[in-house]
Design a protein around this motif. Structure first.
Motif, PDB file in Angstrom:
ATOM      1  N   ASP A 196       2.371   1.665  -3.409  1.00  0.00           N
ATOM      2  CA  ASP A 196       1.351   2.165  -4.341  1.00  0.00           C
ATOM      3  C   ASP A 196       1.118   3.656  -4.140  1.00  0.00           C
ATOM      4  O   ASP A 196       1.050   4.413  -5.103  1.00  0.00           O
ATOM      5  CB  ASP A 196       0.029   1.410  -4.154  1.00  0.00           C
ATOM      6  CG  ASP A 196       0.046   0.019  -4.750  1.00  0.00           C
ATOM      7  OD1 ASP A 196       0.959  -0.278  -5.566  1.00  0.00           O
ATOM      8  OD2 ASP A 196      -0.831  -0.792  -4.391  1.00  0.00           O
ATOM      9  N   ASP A 197       0.985   4.073  -2.890  1.00  0.00           N
ATOM     10  CA  ASP A 197       0.745   5.492  -2.587  1.00  0.00           C
ATOM     11  C   ASP A 197       1.884   6.375  -3.092  1.00  0.00           C
ATOM     12  O   ASP A 197       1.650   7.475  -3.599  1.00  0.00           O
ATOM     13  CB  ASP A 197       0.561   5.713  -1.084  1.00  0.00           C
ATOM     14  CG  ASP A 197      -0.743   5.141  -0.549  1.00  0.00           C
ATOM     15  OD1 ASP A 197      -1.639   4.832  -1.360  1.00  0.00           O
ATOM     16  OD2 ASP A 197      -0.855   4.995   0.681  1.00  0.00           O
TER      17      ASP A 197
ATOM     18  N   ARG B 196       4.007   5.527  -5.442  1.00  0.00           N
ATOM     19  CA  ARG B 196       4.303   5.175  -6.843  1.00  0.00           C
ATOM     20  C   ARG B 196       5.773   4.801  -7.030  1.00  0.00           C
ATOM     21  O   ARG B 196       6.464   5.332  -7.893  1.00  0.00           O
ATOM     22  CB  ARG B 196       3.915   6.311  -7.778  1.00  0.00           C
ATOM     23  CG  ARG B 196       2.428   6.542  -7.857  1.00  0.00           C
ATOM     24  CD  ARG B 196       2.107   7.592  -8.910  1.00  0.00           C
ATOM     25  NE  ARG B 196       0.674   7.757  -9.076  1.00  0.00           N
ATOM     26  CZ  ARG B 196      -0.035   8.693  -8.473  1.00  0.00           C
ATOM     27  NH1 ARG B 196       0.544   9.542  -7.655  1.00  0.00           N
ATOM     28  NH2 ARG B 196      -1.323   8.782  -8.683  1.00  0.00           N
TER      29      ARG B 196
ATOM     30  N   GLU C 237       0.826  -1.203   0.000  1.00  0.00           N
ATOM     31  CA  GLU C 237       0.000   0.000   0.000  1.00  0.00           C
ATOM     32  C   GLU C 237       0.864   1.258   0.000  1.00  0.00           C
ATOM     33  O   GLU C 237       0.580   2.212  -0.723  1.00  0.00           O
ATOM     34  CB  GLU C 237      -0.950  -0.004   1.200  1.00  0.00           C
ATOM     35  CG  GLU C 237      -2.060  -1.024   1.076  1.00  0.00           C
ATOM     36  CD  GLU C 237      -2.875  -1.189   2.351  1.00  0.00           C
ATOM     37  OE1 GLU C 237      -2.455  -0.684   3.420  1.00  0.00           O
ATOM     38  OE2 GLU C 237      -3.938  -1.825   2.268  1.00  0.00           O
ATOM     39  N   GLN C 238       1.937   1.246   0.791  1.00  0.00           N
ATOM     40  CA  GLN C 238       2.836   2.394   0.843  1.00  0.00           C
ATOM     41  C   GLN C 238       3.535   2.586  -0.507  1.00  0.00           C
ATOM     42  O   GLN C 238       3.650   3.708  -1.000  1.00  0.00           O
ATOM     43  CB  GLN C 238       3.865   2.203   1.953  1.00  0.00           C
ATOM     44  CG  GLN C 238       4.739   3.412   2.185  1.00  0.00           C
ATOM     45  CD  GLN C 238       5.624   3.251   3.420  1.00  0.00           C
ATOM     46  OE1 GLN C 238       5.443   2.355   4.234  1.00  0.00           O
ATOM     47  NE2 GLN C 238       6.578   4.137   3.548  1.00  0.00           N
TER      48      GLN C 238
END
Length: 186
Positions: free
Chosen positions: A150-151, A153, A147-148
């Motif tokens: 993805d956030d 990028r 998630e980190q």
């Protein structure tokens, strides 16, 4: 979810029926498209849920790569490319003097220096300082890591134990773990 997929299938079927009967073709077309979109979204949601489920119970320590990503700030860019980038395909390196990590260097950093200057430019000169690099903790869950990433990028992230880099987690390693667990159903 399966319910979203089933509702999407009903919409597609109803839309095709309206199109086939020739009545209200516009509504039939809209229903078909909505059903297809709903079914696709439900399938994507189901795959994402399975993916996150496959990462449950793993931490940064379990997934990190411990070797091959560390380079000296004294290394020339040409040595880095010749000895590390080209043979391995790696695009991200932690710069460390052996005792403390100084930051990271990426392919983007290399490309910012004219090739003629690679022999005389040291890795330390193009390093992104550690204070500007997002890192994760060794005990952080794999789902949280993804998630980190993805956030932010990003595809790679250093793993810290206290203030020391102990490895790297790559998006590819997370994807391989999830795919392998799904295939083996473990």
């Amino acid at each position: 979810s399966w319910i979203g997929w089933a509702v999407g299938l009903i919409f597609v079927g109803g839309g095709i029926l309206l199109l086939a009967l020739g009545q209200q073709w516009f509504i039939g077309l809209v229903m078909t498209l909505l059903g297809w979109a709903l079914g696709s979204a439900a399938g994507l949601s189901r795959r994402q849920s399975q993916f996150y489920e496959a990462l449950q119970g793993f931490t940064g320590r379990d997934i990190m790569t411990k070797e091959g990503y560390f380079v000296s700030p004294q290394l020339s860019l040409s040595e880095l490319v010749r000895n590390r980038v080209l043979p391995t395909g790696q695009r991200y390196f932690v710069v460390t003097d052996g005792a403390q990590w100084q930051g990271v260097v990426t392919i983007k950093n290399l490309k910012s220096v004219p090739r003629k200057q690679w022999d005389t430019t040291r890795v330390g000169e193009v390093t992104i300082p550690a204070s500007q690099v997002r890192a994760v903790q060794v005990g952080q869950s794999a789902v949280s890591l993804l998630e980190q990433m993805d956030d932010l990028r990003i595809d790679e992230v250093p793993v810290l134990e206290t203030d020391r880099v102990v490895g790297i987690v790559t998006r590819d390693s997370l994807l391989r773990l999830a795919r392998t667990r799904s295939e083996l159903r473990v």
